[in-house]
Design a protein around this motif. Structure first.
Motif, short mmCIF file in Angstrom:
data_model
loop_
_atom_site.label_atom_id
_atom_site.label_comp_id
_atom_site.label_asym_id
_atom_site.label_seq_id
_atom_site.Cartn_x
_atom_site.Cartn_y
_atom_site.Cartn_z
N LEU A 93 0.84 -1.18 0.00
CA LEU A 93 0.00 0.00 0.00
C LEU A 93 0.88 1.24 0.00
O LEU A 93 1.78 1.38 0.83
CB LEU A 93 -0.92 0.01 1.23
CG LEU A 93 -1.95 -1.12 1.31
CD1 LEU A 93 -2.70 -1.05 2.62
CD2 LEU A 93 -2.92 -1.05 0.14
N THR A 108 3.38 15.87 -0.94
CA THR A 108 3.11 16.84 0.13
C THR A 108 2.63 18.16 -0.46
O THR A 108 3.07 18.57 -1.54
CB THR A 108 4.36 17.09 0.99
OG1 THR A 108 5.36 17.71 0.16
CG2 THR A 108 4.91 15.78 1.55
N TYR A 111 0.19 11.19 -7.21
CA TYR A 111 -0.44 12.12 -6.26
C TYR A 111 -1.33 13.10 -7.02
O TYR A 111 -1.31 14.30 -6.79
CB TYR A 111 0.63 12.88 -5.48
CG TYR A 111 1.60 11.97 -4.75
CD1 TYR A 111 1.21 11.28 -3.61
CD2 TYR A 111 2.90 11.80 -5.21
CE1 TYR A 111 2.10 10.44 -2.95
CE2 TYR A 111 3.80 10.98 -4.55
CZ TYR A 111 3.39 10.29 -3.42
OH TYR A 111 4.27 9.47 -2.75
N GLY A 136 -0.66 4.47 -0.53
CA GLY A 136 -1.52 5.63 -0.37
C GLY A 136 -2.53 5.40 0.73
O GLY A 136 -2.48 4.40 1.45
N ASP A 137 -3.45 6.34 0.86
CA ASP A 137 -4.48 6.23 1.87
C ASP A 137 -5.47 5.12 1.51
O ASP A 137 -5.77 4.88 0.35
CB ASP A 137 -5.26 7.55 2.01
CG ASP A 137 -4.39 8.68 2.50
OD1 ASP A 137 -3.39 8.39 3.20
OD2 ASP A 137 -4.69 9.85 2.18
N VAL A 138 -5.96 4.44 2.54
CA VAL A 138 -7.04 3.46 2.38
C VAL A 138 -8.24 4.01 3.14
O VAL A 138 -8.17 4.24 4.35
CB VAL A 138 -6.65 2.08 2.94
CG1 VAL A 138 -7.83 1.12 2.84
CG2 VAL A 138 -5.45 1.53 2.18
N LEU A 139 -9.31 4.28 2.42
CA LEU A 139 -10.49 4.90 3.01
C LEU A 139 -11.64 3.90 3.05
O LEU A 139 -11.92 3.22 2.06
CB LEU A 139 -10.92 6.14 2.22
CG LEU A 139 -9.85 7.22 2.03
CD1 LEU A 139 -10.40 8.35 1.18
CD2 LEU A 139 -9.38 7.74 3.37
N GLU A 194 -15.63 3.71 3.41
CA GLU A 194 -16.79 4.57 3.30
C GLU A 194 -18.05 3.80 3.66
O GLU A 194 -18.21 2.64 3.27
CB GLU A 194 -16.92 5.12 1.87
CG GLU A 194 -15.75 6.00 1.46
CD GLU A 194 -15.94 6.59 0.07
OE1 GLU A 194 -16.95 6.21 -0.58
OE2 GLU A 194 -15.11 7.40 -0.35
#
Length: 297
Positions: A7, A157, A191, A9-12, A14
């Motif tokens: 992974l 960033t 990004y 990146g972010d794992v969201l 929902e």
């Protein structure tokens, strides 16, 4: 090493309402007609009926500038409706002078009581012959690619992205091309959301990186003839466009970097002409055929 990649990146997670809900909204702004239109997708409606919409438009300080109301008939299950309003005096999103709004859209109808938020800019980008037009005025585009500044440890960033965009603008550029990477390659990072968010805020135009078709077109174009590949590509590309379509900074899309390059494409004797690729170059023509089909969604 491959085993060291995972992974990146972010794992969201929902949650979805048990009742009907707003799936998404596509915000369409017309400077020529001074109009705001919303394509609203809904799902889970137990029956057809009228939906009451309230659109609150907030300025960057969170204060309400305008409240718009409308109703539209929606089908049972999943569907899409369009509502539109005249808007004679919007603050326009311009290159170097960005004006952003936040839309808070509320919807009430059969089994539906939901709201959704989206940030957008009121702007219109068009092509008139050989001229590019932003909000009805010709804009001379000065494009640049940030090269390695798009990737790397700090590339995601906000501080890095703002610094790169500010530096490119100070150097005289007004359009930044983000390279379309192959998302099917494990461990590849991008990004796009950060670059688009900051370009929206800074008033920098972008060529957004769409889903690269390299893996589905192939260098000989034959992969596109696989029906299952085409179906998968179409579904994924549509998801990509839906995710980023409300960014005012994105005025073009790039896909398949170098996939359609040719040894003669920078030959000054051939620039501006058609039919300059030899018919004998069958591989290029087949690749181009598949590429046009893949991008013509």
């Amino acid at each position: 090493a491959l085993e060291g990649k995972g992974l990146i990146g972010d794992v969201l997670l929902e949650s979805r309402p048990s009742r009907a809900w707003i799936v998404d909204v596509f915000i369409r702004t017309s400077v020529a007609h001074r109009e705001l239109a919303l394509d609203v997708e809904t799902a889970g409606l137990p029956r057809s009926g009228s939906i009451q919409f309230t659109a609150r438009l907030l300025n960057p300080f969170g204060r309400t500038e305008r409240v718009l109301r409308a109703s539209a008939a929606a089908p049972a299950g999943s569907g899409s409706v369009t509502v539109a309003w005249p808007w004679p005096d919007p603050r326009l999103w311009e290159a170097g002078a960005p004006e952003l709004y936040e839309l808070v859209l509320e919807a009430r109808g059969p089994g539906l009581d939901d709201a959704i938020r989206r940030t957008f800019g009121f702007r219109e980008f068009a092509v008139a012959g050989k001229h590019f037009m932003l909000n009805g005025t010709e804009i001379r585009l000065r494009p640049v690619h940030p090269d390695r500044e798009q990737w790397g440890g700090a590339a995601g960033t906000v501080e890095h992205v703002r610094g790169v965009l500010a530096g490119l603008r100070n150097a005289g550029f007004n359009l930044v091309e983000l390279w379309p990477v192959d998302h099917d390659e494990r461990g590849v990072i991008h990004y796009r959301d950060v670059w688009m968010d900051e370009a929206d805020r800074m008033g920098m135009l972008l060529i957004g990186p769409a889903l690269a078709p390299n893996a589905v077109v192939g260098w000989d174009g034959q992969l596109w003839d696989d029906a299952s590949r085409r179906a998968d590509w179409t579904a994924r590309m549509q998801r990509e466009m839906r995710e980023f379509r409300n960014h005012p900074s994105v005025v073009m899309w790039a896909a398949g970097g170098n996939l359609f390059g040719h040894v003669h494409d920078q030959d000054p004797r051939r620039l501006g002409r058609t039919g300059w690729v030899p018919a004998a170059d069958a591989a290029w023509h087949e690749r181009a055929r598949a590429g046009v089909a893949a991008l013509d969604l």
